[in-house]
Write an enzyme that holds these catalytic residues in place. Sequence first.
Site, short mmCIF file in Angstrom:
data_model
loop_
_atom_site.label_atom_id
_atom_site.label_comp_id
_atom_site.label_asym_id
_atom_site.label_seq_id
_atom_site.Cartn_x
_atom_site.Cartn_y
_atom_site.Cartn_z
N ASP A 64 -1.47 -0.92 7.24
CA ASP A 64 -1.04 -1.75 6.64
C ASP A 64 -2.00 -3.11 5.62
O ASP A 64 -2.15 -3.31 5.01
CB ASP A 64 0.37 -2.06 6.55
CG ASP A 64 0.66 -0.94 6.84
OD1 ASP A 64 0.67 0.57 7.28
OD2 ASP A 64 2.10 -0.97 7.80
N ARG A 89 0.71 -1.24 0.11
CA ARG A 89 -0.65 -0.08 -0.14
C ARG A 89 0.62 1.31 -0.09
O ARG A 89 2.48 1.51 0.28
CB ARG A 89 -0.48 0.31 0.91
CG ARG A 89 -0.06 -0.43 2.43
CD ARG A 89 -0.36 1.18 2.94
NE ARG A 89 0.43 1.16 4.38
CZ ARG A 89 2.02 1.48 4.53
NH1 ARG A 89 3.34 2.10 2.82
NH2 ARG A 89 2.88 1.87 5.65
N LYS A 105 11.26 -1.55 11.17
CA LYS A 105 10.89 -1.26 12.27
C LYS A 105 10.41 -2.40 12.60
O LYS A 105 10.99 -2.11 13.81
CB LYS A 105 9.14 -1.41 11.58
CG LYS A 105 8.40 0.05 10.47
CD LYS A 105 7.08 -0.56 10.73
CE LYS A 105 6.44 -1.62 10.77
NZ LYS A 105 6.09 -1.61 8.72
N GLU A 150 -0.51 9.62 8.80
CA GLU A 150 0.90 9.14 8.95
C GLU A 150 0.72 9.14 10.72
O GLU A 150 0.31 9.44 11.49
CB GLU A 150 1.91 9.71 8.82
CG GLU A 150 2.91 8.76 8.31
CD GLU A 150 2.01 7.72 6.84
OE1 GLU A 150 2.20 7.00 7.25
OE2 GLU A 150 2.57 8.42 5.93
N SER A 189 5.31 -4.77 2.10
CA SER A 189 5.69 -5.41 1.76
C SER A 189 5.69 -6.84 3.32
O SER A 189 4.99 -7.83 3.50
CB SER A 189 7.36 -5.87 1.67
OG SER A 189 8.38 -5.23 2.74
N ASP A 221 -3.09 5.58 13.12
CA ASP A 221 -3.42 4.61 13.20
C ASP A 221 -3.66 3.63 14.51
O ASP A 221 -4.37 3.37 15.25
CB ASP A 221 -2.77 4.00 11.69
CG ASP A 221 -2.28 3.04 11.71
OD1 ASP A 221 -0.78 3.13 12.52
OD2 ASP A 221 -1.77 2.11 11.03
C1 GLA Z 1 4.02 1.36 9.39
C2 GLA Z 1 2.03 0.71 10.25
C3 GLA Z 1 1.50 0.94 10.73
C4 GLA Z 1 1.14 2.99 10.08
C5 GLA Z 1 2.22 3.60 9.89
C6 GLA Z 1 2.32 4.96 9.92
O1 GLA Z 1 2.98 1.46 8.07
O2 GLA Z 1 2.45 -0.15 10.10
O3 GLA Z 1 0.38 0.63 11.21
O4 GLA Z 1 1.67 2.87 11.53
O5 GLA Z 1 3.93 2.90 10.30
O6 GLA Z 1 1.06 5.89 9.75
#
Ligand code: GLA
Length: 536
Positions: free
Chosen positions: A225, A55, A273, A61, A179, A64
């Site tokens: 996501d 996505r 992450k 941003e 991904s 969520d």
């Molecule tokens: C990552 C997380 C999402 C969201 C974005 C930032 O993609 O997986 O849940 O928090 O960062 O908007």
Amino acid sequence: MAGSETYIPLVSSLDKIYSTSQTLAKEGARWDNLMNEFERQYGKKPDFVARAPGRVNIIGEHVDHQGFSVLPAAIEMDILMVVKITPAKGGADDSKVKFVLSNTTPRFERATFETEFKQGCQDVLLNHEGGDRWANYFKVAVKGLHPHLPPATLSPSTRPALIEVLVNGTIPPESSLSSSAAMTSCSSIVVLEAFGARNLISRREMAEVAIESERLVGVNSGGMDQAASIFGVPGHALHIEFYPELKATPTRMPKCDPSHTFVIANTLIVSDKKVTGPIHYNLRTVELRLASRAIAKKLDLPMTEATAQLNGLLRAFYEKNSLPTGDAGVEQARKEAGDEGARIFYFGRIAEDAIPKEAVTRVEAEKLTGYSGTAYDDEFLSRFPIRGERFELYKRAHHVFDEALRTLRFRKILGDATAAQSMAADGGAAQYAQLGKMLDDCHTSMRDFYQASCPELETVVQIAKQNGALGSRLTGAGWGGSTVSLVPSAQVPRLLDALKEGYFKKRFPDITQEKIDQSLLATEPAGGACVYAIAA
Ligand code: GLA
């Protein structure tokens, strides 16, 4: 509920998945190669293919995980899993299900594991080292989906004994195009289909399972996501809400002549992450939890699990308080973003006044939140490891309230245009200028308040702005990864060229043309996750 209650669709032709003729031709060849590769590796024909797309987040941003709505779109880049199921024979030895996983990317080694379905899958152990670590995605999907599978699907007479999978992906890893969520979503769909449960578990439940699975992999992420991957609709962005329950509403960009498009640029700066969670993603969610508790203490609001997120806290606030009348800021927010926008605006103002503007130490944070010693450790440090000396409560909370409101303002422009079904008198140009400005404001807030940018993202955003983009910003978690820019279609060639020369060739002098082409994408929103049945 728009699309949220239906099941993962079964499709039988690629044009239901990919929209442009150019992608269709490319994808057709990719799918053929994969089928052949599966037969080469496993010596048999596959039964089905599960697909989950990546996505791009258009706006909303890092809100969520605080329960506020977001506006992403599924993209054509995706994960495919080609699968063969061998049914159990129904005998007493059939309590185990064996998974064999291989990946077309050589660095991901072939992995095998077995799980005891009688005992609730607790025997599936995660590996944390080695080339088969990627199989964790699959293991958490199995663990996560198991409690949702209706008992009939687990019976030895219907259950699979062997699930053989070949994985292939076109979403560059750690590029902030999701991904990882596509991996968790796709793995869950493989298990779903293998157990014959596709028409028994709704898409919403599948999205919730995939969200939980991702957290088991080690990131305290929100649900954007996975929801975007599962609910994607061609040509539409998705307004995804988390309260009172997960809901995805497809929404279109306003019509405009001449047209506009989104351009995604992958900076090629890796943003993982899972690895940097303690100093980036997870640290931010801890700072926000500290902020929620400090605001709750100051405003005398309840401290429950729900109010540890800023949206939960907002709702607790409005159980006791109402919006003032005649407040110019509130009325403006209502006009631009509806009643929910007004509520966010007003609570945001009060909440931000309740916390110090400067970063705080642990000692100060203990005073502000009322949690100290082991209670502090349990509340803030026990979920995911973090590292930090000083914590920015105000900056992070300010970003969240601002961005949550901006998302609703953006969404209102889209919603109004969709409802009107026609172009504005000036051809939509004024609306697009406003949308572009919101993307820019989002970027500024992500850089200055959420502090999730990096020099390469700054360069790419700047080049885009100087070469025709109406708005440009980092997309996804940040600290590397990709940008998204809103661009009048006629300006796209100029912008792509400027990025090629001004960023890619300068930053990576040895880069190949192929790598540059893969990193730049002028895109239309694509369809969501599905199962493709292979004719016998
Ligand atoms: C990552 C997380 C999402 C969201 C974005 C930032 O993609 O997986 O849940 O928090 O960062 O908007």
